[in-house]
Design an enzyme around this catalytic site. Structure first.
Site, PDB file in Angstrom:
ATOM      1  N   MET A  65      25.487  57.439  46.161  1.00  0.00           N
ATOM      2  CA  MET A  65      26.419  58.221  45.353  1.00  0.00           C
ATOM      3  C   MET A  65      25.791  58.831  44.101  1.00  0.00           C
ATOM      4  SD  MET A  65      30.241  57.129  44.121  1.00  0.00           S
ATOM      5  CE  MET A  65      30.695  56.784  45.819  1.00  0.00           C
ATOM      6  N   ASP A  81      29.043  50.030  42.469  1.00  0.00           N
ATOM      7  CA  ASP A  81      28.849  49.356  41.190  1.00  0.00           C
ATOM      8  C   ASP A  81      28.094  48.040  41.310  1.00  0.00           C
ATOM      9  OD1 ASP A  81      30.018  51.302  39.686  1.00  0.00           O
ATOM     10  OD2 ASP A  81      31.960  50.316  39.484  1.00  0.00           O
ATOM     11  N   LYS A  92      38.066  46.183  34.987  1.00  0.00           N
ATOM     12  CA  LYS A  92      37.886  47.369  34.141  1.00  0.00           C
ATOM     13  C   LYS A  92      38.383  48.630  34.848  1.00  0.00           C
ATOM     14  CE  LYS A  92      34.103  50.328  32.432  1.00  0.00           C
ATOM     15  NZ  LYS A  92      34.085  51.377  33.467  1.00  0.00           N
ATOM     16  N   ASN A  93      37.944  48.845  36.080  1.00  0.00           N
ATOM     17  CA  ASN A  93      38.277  50.091  36.774  1.00  0.00           C
ATOM     18  C   ASN A  93      39.767  50.201  37.078  1.00  0.00           C
ATOM     19  OD1 ASN A  93      35.628  50.908  36.657  1.00  0.00           O
ATOM     20  ND2 ASN A  93      35.111  50.186  38.715  1.00  0.00           N
ATOM     21  N   ASP A 141      28.756  56.488  31.735  1.00  0.00           N
ATOM     22  CA  ASP A 141      27.398  56.184  32.167  1.00  0.00           C
ATOM     23  C   ASP A 141      26.627  57.436  32.537  1.00  0.00           C
ATOM     24  OD1 ASP A 141      27.622  53.451  31.885  1.00  0.00           O
ATOM     25  OD2 ASP A 141      28.421  53.172  33.896  1.00  0.00           O
ATOM     26  N   ARG A 160      34.801  58.272  29.794  1.00  0.00           N
ATOM     27  CA  ARG A 160      35.052  58.919  31.082  1.00  0.00           C
ATOM     28  C   ARG A 160      36.464  58.641  31.580  1.00  0.00           C
ATOM     29  NH1 ARG A 160      32.591  61.922  34.431  1.00  0.00           N
ATOM     30  NH2 ARG A 160      33.361  62.073  36.556  1.00  0.00           N
TER      31      ARG A 160
END
Length: 435
Positions: free
Chosen positions: A342, A320, A22-23, A121, A97
């Site tokens: 984070m 993640d 996905k990223n 998110d 995003r």
């Protein structure tokens, strides 16, 4: 809002192939905006966030051809930059995003890039300063319409290469600046650059289009600007976050699972972190084999102190996967301190696990101590809601291991990051129904 009904306590068995990352997809679809030639990308995951970005590119005028499952060709030879100033774009871009990733390519090629305050998110403050400070360093003028939460960068002529030391090793910030710099005039040097595999993939893709990027894989990137870029073909890596999710799920449900074609060389410390929890992982070619676990024992530090698992920029452990590690630790034999550095809201789903019987002490917004049950006490089924993608999959893992039938609401959050997760779980023997 969709709902999952899950009957827990069933041991699963079989093979699973991870989806495309996905990223990475949210990054590597955007270089299509840098050229008028065709760009073909394969292994694209069929998930909400990525599909939203593909729709956004189409609304910008990019020609899109679907060649097959996860296989698309993009051609940005008639981009409608005026769409960026419409109310439709403000609504569309604000729901994703990943929409921030179009700004760098648009700025480099068309001299302007705009974006509404992006969604995604709700896991804490997610600043955009690194992106826009990078664009300003390249000569762009920044504008912010506070009333509409609308950001923009503009320039007359070409961007100018520059040296910059990033204030944080932001993955998306680095990617955005790199995509802007490849068409800038002169040399751009980015220090404290992110070096995640997905960023490396983006740089390799850009180089195949004619860019001149060196230092790929390090935190010091040098980019020699070029006049124009051509087309290319690019294949997306398997999703390391999904791979970690399957590892945690296999251990928690005492299942025997083989994860196929994981690209071991791009997993970094992920396998070793799960091994610290006592989970057995066997490398079979490019697959991960996870045998049935009757228990798994946490490995303490050399001096006997409690194991701490914390996130860090690559090659450290990806943030993640901390939610996955946390839920997996609830049935380990031993205690684990989870330190999420984070995002200050990412651990706020642990109250749901506590309701299910997990022994977790939330120390503060960033730290939680998990005291594992060692399978002596099974989690109890409950009704819960998915707050974000990674918390959602963690709650799903908990439900699959629990006694009784659980309900997870707001599963669109899970669908944003995991492709057909219910179908793939049923193929392994899970009892899960989408309502």
């Amino acid at each position: 809002m969709g709902t999952f009904k899950i009957e827990g306590g069933i041991r699963l068995k079989g093979d699973v192939t991870p989806q495309g990352a996905k990223n990475e997809a949210l990054q590597v679809l955007c270089p299509a905006l840098l050229t008028s030639e065709k760009v073909r990308v394969t292994n694209i995951p069929d998930i909400i966030d990525v599909n939203k970005l593909i729709t956004l590119l189409g609304n910008l005028g990019v020609k899109i051809q679907k060649n097959g499952p996860g296989d698309y060709t993009f051609q940005a030879d008639e981009v409608n930059v005026d769409y960026l100033k419409t109310d439709a774009f403000k609504k569309e871009g604000g729901s994703l995003r990943g929409s921030i990733m179009i700004v760098g390519p648009l700025l480099a090629r068309f001299g302007c890039g705009y974006i509404p305050k992006p969604g995604g998110d709700k896991i804490g403050r997610r600043r955009l300063d690194t992106h826009f400070e990078g664009f300003i360093n390249l000569g762009a003028k920044f504008r912010y319409e506070r009333e509409d939460h609308f950001y923009g960068v503009e320039i007359d002529g070409r961007l100018k290469g520059a040296y910059m030391l990033l204030d944080e090793a932001s993955v998306t910030g680095t990617a955005n600046i790199v995509m802007a710099a490849v068409l800038a005039e002169g040399t751009t040097t980015i220090y404290n650059a992110a070096c995640e595999p997905y960023l490396q993939q983006l740089c390799k893709m850009l180089n195949s289009m004619g860019a001149k990027i060196t230092g790929v894989g390090s935190n010091l990137l040098t980019i020699e600007g070029v006049e124009s870029l051509g087309g290319c073909e690019h294949r997306i890596l398997p999703d390391m976050i999904e791979i970690g999710s399957w590892i945690g799920l296999a251990a928690m449900t005492r299942s025997e699972i083989t994860i196929k074609n994981v690209s071991w060389d791009n997993l970094g410390v992920i396998p070793s972190v799960f091994r610290k929890l006592g989970i057995t992982l066997e490398r079979r070619g490019d697959d991960i084999y996870i045998p049935t676990h009757e228990n798994y024992e946490v490995k303490t530090d050399i001096d006997g102190s409690i194991l701490t698992i914390a996130d860090a920029p690559w090659p450290g452990f990806t943030p993640d996967l901390l939610s996955i590690v946390l839920v997996t630790a609830t049935q380990a034999n031993g205690d684990v301190l989870i330190h999420q550095k984070m995002f200050e809201s990412r651990l706020f789903f642990v109250d749901k696990l506590i309701d299910m019987g997990a022994k977790i002490m939330l120390c503060d917004p960033h730290r939680a101590v998990v005291m594992g049950h060692n399978f002596k006490s099974q989690l109890k089924a409950t009704v819960m809601s998915s707050p974000d993608i990674r918390a959602g999959i963690s709650l799903l893992i908990a439900a699959l291991s629990a006694k009784g039938t659980s309900t997870i609401q707001n599963i669109e959050q899970i669908d944003r990051g995991y492709e057909r997760i219910d179908e793939r779980l049923r193929a392994l023997g899970a009892n899960i129904v989408r309502v």
